[in-house]
Motif scaffolding. Sequence first.
Motif, PDB file in Angstrom:
ATOM      1  N   SER A 279       4.128  17.881  32.148  1.00 15.18           N
ATOM      2  CA  SER A 279       5.418  18.390  32.623  1.00 15.18           C
ATOM      3  C   SER A 279       6.226  19.025  31.494  1.00 15.18           C
ATOM      4  N   ARG A 280       5.754  18.851  30.261  1.00 16.84           N
ATOM      5  CA  ARG A 280       6.386  19.490  29.112  1.00 16.84           C
ATOM      6  C   ARG A 280       5.664  20.790  28.755  1.00 16.84           C
ATOM      7  N   ARG A 281       6.330  21.620  28.003  1.00 20.40           N
ATOM      8  CA  ARG A 281       5.756  22.873  27.524  1.00 20.40           C
ATOM      9  C   ARG A 281       4.433  22.614  26.805  1.00 20.40           C
ATOM     10  N   GLY A 282       3.455  23.485  27.037  1.00 19.99           N
ATOM     11  CA  GLY A 282       2.146  23.334  26.423  1.00 19.99           C
ATOM     12  C   GLY A 282       2.103  23.862  24.999  1.00 19.99           C
ATOM     13  N   PRO A 283       0.905  23.915  24.414  1.00 17.88           N
ATOM     14  CA  PRO A 283       0.771  24.253  22.986  1.00 17.88           C
ATOM     15  C   PRO A 283       0.841  25.741  22.650  1.00 17.88           C
ATOM     16  N   HIS A 284       0.825  26.614  23.657  1.00 23.97           N
ATOM     17  CA  HIS A 284       0.757  28.058  23.387  1.00 23.97           C
ATOM     18  C   HIS A 284       2.146  28.697  23.347  1.00 23.97           C
ATOM     19  N   GLU A 285       2.339  29.615  22.419  1.00 21.10           N
ATOM     20  CA  GLU A 285       3.523  30.471  22.456  1.00 21.10           C
ATOM     21  C   GLU A 285       3.401  31.398  23.654  1.00 21.10           C
ATOM     22  N   VAL A 286       4.532  31.780  24.220  1.00 21.03           N
ATOM     23  CA  VAL A 286       4.536  32.545  25.464  1.00 21.03           C
ATOM     24  C   VAL A 286       5.119  33.939  25.252  1.00 21.03           C
ATOM     25  N   LEU A 287       4.436  34.928  25.821  1.00 19.87           N
ATOM     26  CA  LEU A 287       4.928  36.305  25.841  1.00 19.87           C
ATOM     27  C   LEU A 287       5.364  36.656  27.254  1.00 19.87           C
TER      28      LEU A 287
ATOM     29  N   GLY B  52      -5.585  35.433  23.540  1.00 22.62           N
ATOM     30  CA  GLY B  52      -6.694  34.724  24.168  1.00 22.62           C
ATOM     31  C   GLY B  52      -7.506  35.655  25.043  1.00 22.62           C
ATOM     32  N   LEU B  53      -8.821  35.512  24.983  1.00 17.30           N
ATOM     33  CA  LEU B  53      -9.726  36.322  25.798  1.00 17.30           C
ATOM     34  C   LEU B  53     -10.395  35.440  26.855  1.00 17.30           C
ATOM     35  N   GLY B  54     -10.619  36.021  28.030  1.00 22.06           N
ATOM     36  CA  GLY B  54     -11.265  35.273  29.100  1.00 22.06           C
ATOM     37  C   GLY B  54     -10.419  34.138  29.633  1.00 22.06           C
ATOM     38  N   LEU B  55      -9.088  34.344  29.694  1.00 28.14           N
ATOM     39  CA  LEU B  55      -8.180  33.297  30.146  1.00 28.14           C
ATOM     40  C   LEU B  55      -8.179  33.169  31.666  1.00 28.14           C
ATOM     41  N   PRO B  56      -7.800  32.010  32.202  1.00 27.99           N
ATOM     42  CA  PRO B  56      -7.551  31.899  33.640  1.00 27.99           C
ATOM     43  C   PRO B  56      -6.226  32.574  33.989  1.00 27.99           C
ATOM     44  N   ALA B  57      -6.061  32.927  35.249  1.00 26.32           N
ATOM     45  CA  ALA B  57      -4.824  33.577  35.690  1.00 26.32           C
ATOM     46  C   ALA B  57      -4.436  33.082  37.068  1.00 26.32           C
ATOM     47  N   VAL B  58      -3.128  33.061  37.328  1.00 26.42           N
ATOM     48  CA  VAL B  58      -2.588  32.688  38.636  1.00 26.42           C
ATOM     49  C   VAL B  58      -1.554  33.728  39.037  1.00 26.42           C
ATOM     50  N   VAL B  59      -1.656  34.233  40.266  1.00 30.72           N
ATOM     51  CA  VAL B  59      -0.602  35.100  40.799  1.00 30.72           C
ATOM     52  C   VAL B  59       0.311  34.238  41.664  1.00 30.72           C
ATOM     53  N   PHE B  60       1.620  34.510  41.564  1.00 33.80           N
ATOM     54  CA  PHE B  60       2.598  33.669  42.248  1.00 33.80           C
ATOM     55  C   PHE B  60       3.462  34.507  43.174  1.00 33.80           C
ATOM     56  N   GLY B  61       3.595  34.044  44.423  1.00 30.01           N
ATOM     57  CA  GLY B  61       4.413  34.731  45.408  1.00 30.01           C
ATOM     58  C   GLY B  61       5.781  34.089  45.569  1.00 30.01           C
TER      59      GLY B  61
ATOM     60  N   SER C 141       2.275  28.564  28.844  1.00 29.79           N
ATOM     61  CA  SER C 141       2.243  27.711  27.654  1.00 29.79           C
ATOM     62  C   SER C 141       1.025  26.797  27.632  1.00 29.79           C
ATOM     63  N   TRP C 142       0.394  26.637  28.790  1.00 30.88           N
ATOM     64  CA  TRP C 142      -0.834  25.846  28.883  1.00 30.88           C
ATOM     65  C   TRP C 142      -2.083  26.731  28.941  1.00 30.88           C
ATOM     66  N   GLY C 143      -1.920  28.011  28.607  1.00 24.32           N
ATOM     67  CA  GLY C 143      -3.076  28.888  28.489  1.00 24.32           C
ATOM     68  C   GLY C 143      -3.456  29.648  29.733  1.00 24.32           C
ATOM     69  N   ILE C 144      -2.537  29.722  30.712  1.00 25.88           N
ATOM     70  CA  ILE C 144      -2.824  30.398  31.980  1.00 25.88           C
ATOM     71  C   ILE C 144      -1.919  31.615  32.126  1.00 25.88           C
ATOM     72  N   VAL C 145      -2.492  32.783  32.322  1.00 21.34           N
ATOM     73  CA  VAL C 145      -1.704  33.980  32.602  1.00 21.34           C
ATOM     74  C   VAL C 145      -1.074  33.832  33.983  1.00 21.34           C
TER      75      VAL C 145
END
Length: 280
Positions: free
Chosen positions: A22-30, A49-58, A77-81
Amino acid sequence: MLSMARTAKKAPPLRTVFDELSRRGPHEVLHGDLSVAGLPGLVCTPRSGLGLPAVVFGHGWLQPPRRYIGLLRHLASWGIVAAAPGTQRGAFASHRLFTADLRTALDICANVRLGDGDISVDPDRMGAAGHAMGGGCAVLAAADDPRIKAVATLTPAETRPSAFEAATRVTVPGLHIAAGEDLLAPAVANAQPLTRAWGGPVQLRTVKKANHLSFTDGRHWTELVLHGKSQHSAQRTAKALLTAFFLQLLAGDRRGASLLSSNVGGSKIDQALSRGDLTG
């Protein structure tokens, strides 16, 4: 003779796992603007990061994507686009067109190098999520797009065409989070029939004290005409559960597996309607 029996590593306490995810993950965010690729909306990514997972949000009915920026940033922040189209925000939003825009956002994630070209998405590691109307449209997208490997919704709402009918054709895991005090999309008329119709492993849980707008950030004029308001505790629960769900299903990271089988953060699993094992 000394015993050399190996002891299994003890799993961390449930509360520890919940607090971590529930806290911010280890990655800096753009932060980025999807309009650069021809679609209004927001995108949040890890710094690289290359080959990352991704989620689209409605987004929900009448809601701008920025009302979900906390969740988008959290996933990144947890490595998900995380990408959120900003279309169909009017009173007469087309669910069919918004579903198409969610799939277009998937295309952008899969085919466009993000950041300075050092961020890419694996097209085999993509999911969909959404709030209210956006949740129903995420289901519509998953029914016809085999790239979507997991679906999560927050207070999902029925759509036209029907998300309930589409759910029968969705065989990937689904996590549906209802709000116990939702007067606009009550679970009995929306999340429950959606869960019953689901074609794959599915879990329905209810955040008892949440309302329809609990999962949104900040203030917005729609609070004057829609029921509810932003609620930090509900957002924290959603961040932990969606992070655990998508990390496991899209990244093979099982650190949040215990959350997906437990009542946490004020949310309770509906054992009568949930089917299958989201943790694999």
